[in-house]
Write a protein that holds these residues in place. Structure first.
Motif, PDB file in Angstrom:
ATOM      1  N   ILE A   7      18.566 -28.301 -17.517  1.00 47.96           N
ATOM      2  CA  ILE A   7      17.480 -28.797 -18.365  1.00 47.96           C
ATOM      3  C   ILE A   7      16.233 -28.967 -17.502  1.00 47.96           C
ATOM      4  O   ILE A   7      16.261 -29.609 -16.448  1.00 47.96           O
ATOM      5  N   ILE A   8      15.142 -28.384 -17.972  1.00 50.22           N
ATOM      6  CA  ILE A   8      13.869 -28.428 -17.245  1.00 50.22           C
ATOM      7  C   ILE A   8      12.803 -28.970 -18.181  1.00 50.22           C
ATOM      8  O   ILE A   8      12.498 -28.346 -19.207  1.00 50.22           O
ATOM      9  N   GLY A   9      12.251 -30.117 -17.870  1.00 51.35           N
ATOM     10  CA  GLY A   9      11.194 -30.697 -18.683  1.00 51.35           C
ATOM     11  C   GLY A   9       9.825 -30.238 -18.214  1.00 51.35           C
ATOM     12  O   GLY A   9       9.564 -30.154 -17.016  1.00 51.35           O
ATOM     13  N   ALA A  27      11.056 -37.812 -24.992  1.00 52.10           N
ATOM     14  CA  ALA A  27      11.575 -38.162 -26.314  1.00 52.10           C
ATOM     15  C   ALA A  27      12.893 -37.446 -26.600  1.00 52.10           C
ATOM     16  O   ALA A  27      13.824 -38.033 -27.170  1.00 52.10           O
ATOM     17  N   ILE A  28      12.985 -36.187 -26.199  1.00 57.08           N
ATOM     18  CA  ILE A  28      14.206 -35.412 -26.445  1.00 57.08           C
ATOM     19  C   ILE A  28      15.353 -35.944 -25.580  1.00 57.08           C
ATOM     20  O   ILE A  28      16.495 -36.052 -26.034  1.00 57.08           O
ATOM     21  N   ARG A  29      15.043 -36.289 -24.352  1.00 51.32           N
ATOM     22  CA  ARG A  29      16.095 -36.886 -23.508  1.00 51.32           C
ATOM     23  C   ARG A  29      16.538 -38.224 -24.082  1.00 51.32           C
ATOM     24  O   ARG A  29      17.735 -38.535 -24.129  1.00 51.32           O
ATOM     25  N   TYR A  30      15.575 -39.029 -24.521  1.00 50.06           N
ATOM     26  CA  TYR A  30      15.895 -40.338 -25.082  1.00 50.06           C
ATOM     27  C   TYR A  30      16.773 -40.206 -26.328  1.00 50.06           C
ATOM     28  O   TYR A  30      17.621 -41.057 -26.609  1.00 50.06           O
ATOM     29  N   ALA A  31      16.571 -39.112 -27.064  1.00 47.43           N
ATOM     30  CA  ALA A  31      17.351 -38.862 -28.283  1.00 47.43           C
ATOM     31  C   ALA A  31      18.777 -38.403 -27.979  1.00 47.43           C
ATOM     32  O   ALA A  31      19.569 -38.216 -28.903  1.00 47.43           O
ATOM     33  N   GLY A  32      19.111 -38.202 -26.687  1.00 45.43           N
ATOM     34  CA  GLY A  32      20.491 -37.958 -26.305  1.00 45.43           C
ATOM     35  C   GLY A  32      20.904 -36.522 -26.099  1.00 45.43           C
ATOM     36  O   GLY A  32      22.075 -36.173 -26.294  1.00 45.43           O
ATOM     37  N   GLY A  48      14.921 -32.757 -14.126  1.00 46.94           N
ATOM     38  CA  GLY A  48      13.726 -33.574 -14.248  1.00 46.94           C
ATOM     39  C   GLY A  48      12.565 -32.767 -14.798  1.00 46.94           C
ATOM     40  O   GLY A  48      12.750 -31.730 -15.451  1.00 46.94           O
ATOM     41  N   ASN A  49      11.355 -33.213 -14.508  1.00 43.66           N
ATOM     42  CA  ASN A  49      10.155 -32.588 -15.054  1.00 43.66           C
ATOM     43  C   ASN A  49       9.352 -31.849 -13.995  1.00 43.66           C
ATOM     44  O   ASN A  49       9.268 -32.290 -12.836  1.00 43.66           O
ATOM     45  N   ALA A 284      12.450 -35.627 -32.421  1.00 39.53           N
ATOM     46  CA  ALA A 284      13.249 -35.438 -31.207  1.00 39.53           C
ATOM     47  C   ALA A 284      14.739 -35.510 -31.519  1.00 39.53           C
ATOM     48  O   ALA A 284      15.543 -34.731 -30.977  1.00 39.53           O
ATOM     49  N   ILE A 285      15.129 -36.417 -32.390  1.00 40.71           N
ATOM     50  CA  ILE A 285      16.532 -36.526 -32.807  1.00 40.71           C
ATOM     51  C   ILE A 285      16.971 -35.247 -33.510  1.00 40.71           C
ATOM     52  O   ILE A 285      18.067 -34.716 -33.269  1.00 40.71           O
TER      53      ILE A 285
END
Length: 300
Positions: A7-9, A27-32, A48-49, A284-285
């Motif tokens: 995963i690359i932000g 937001a997408i990471r926070y959504a799981g 990470g980003n 994001a969810i």
């Protein structure tokens, strides 16, 4: 699908003017998203980003009329290098945006590893403007053109100085907002386009069936570039450039489920999630749920 995902932000909002899409990866990471993929038995490497340079707001207006060109070039160069490294490791690169200009770097990094890379562009927009046709100078409306080798040289030469994809290997799905210059170029290049008219007329199952058959014949890998504004804003309100009359959430799930079954997708990005315009992180969810479908999640 490859069992290891990187995963690359890319928290960039410099390809356009509306603030907020820089918070999309968080937001997408926070959504799981990581937990969702791990439940599907994937090994997830969150890299990470990418660091995003900030433009000098006091700099004089550039003659090329492309908004934040140096910063967009710099970011996409670094993204392309990271994606290239992950494909070299045989990992699946999953890029989270950020505005759609990041597709310049992600596709550049992937394309080094394929002779005939296919691209599915799931979007309300064509993103095939050039500096000559763009009404705004926003680079997030140009990444498809850039990857075809059309546009400013500093953008088209990222990673290597050749077109990254061929027009005959591209399929657009969900399009409903095109500038006149984009219409002309799509016709000239004879690119396969499924507008909302075609989706309404023949249905998403037929659109995806035809897309899979079309790309399987001519490509050795397929990159999915999924702009969340492809979905109708009543269901995905938190996007950079919403356009009414879009694909439904359920149709999008079906599309990604069919692509998962076809096993043709070799890399992907999900872009233009804007939490500032969202309702309780709804978009994001939704994105995380769609990613689950792409990676083979089923009800039972």
């Amino acid at each position: 699908m490859k069992k290891e995902i990187s995963i690359i932000g890319v928290p960039m909002d410099l390809g356009q003017t509306r603030r907020g899409v820089d918070m999309g990866p968080s937001a997408i990471r926070y959504a799981g998203i990581i937990e969702r993929l791990e439940r599907l038995q994937y090994t997830v490497h969150d890299l990470g980003n990418i660091d995003i340079p900030r433009p000098d707001r006091n700099a004089p207006e550039r003659e090329d009329k492309l908004r934040n060109l140096p910063e967009v070039v710099d970011t996409n160069k670094r993204l392309a290098e990271v994606v290239d490294e992950q494909v070299e490791k045989n990992f699946f690169p999953l890029v989270l945006g950020g505005d759609h200009s990041i597709a310049i770097g992600s596709i550049a990094g992937v394309s080094k590893h394929y002779e005939n890379l296919g691209v599915i562009w799931y979007d309300a927009h064509g993103d095939i403007n050039t500096v000559e046709t763009s009404p705004s100078g926003n680079i997030h409306g140009m990444p498809l053109a850039v990857n075809l080798g059309l546009g400013h040289q500093k953008l088209t030469e990222i990673l290597y100085n050749q077109p990254k994809i061929k027009a005959e290997n591209v399929v657009l799905i969900g399009v409903r907002d095109l500038d006149e210059g984009e219409k002309d170029l799509l016709r000239k290049l004879n690119i396969k386009v499924y507008t909302m008219h075609e989706i309404d007329r023949i249905g998403m199952p037929q659109v995806i069936k035809e897309t899979i058959e079309y790309l399987k014949e001519r490509t050795d890998g397929v990159h999915l570039s999924f702009d969340l504004d492809g979905i109708n804003p009543s269901e995905a309100p938190g996007v950079g450039t919403p356009v009414i009359g879009g694909v439904t959430y359920r149709e999008s799930h079906l599309a990604l489920e069919m692509l998962a079954e076809s096993n043709i997708i070799t890399s992907a990005e999900f872009v233009e999630v804007n939490p500032m315009l969202d309702d309780k992180n709804k978009t994001a969810i939704l994105t995380v749920a769609l990613v689950g479908s792409l990676f083979g999640e089923k009800l039972f």
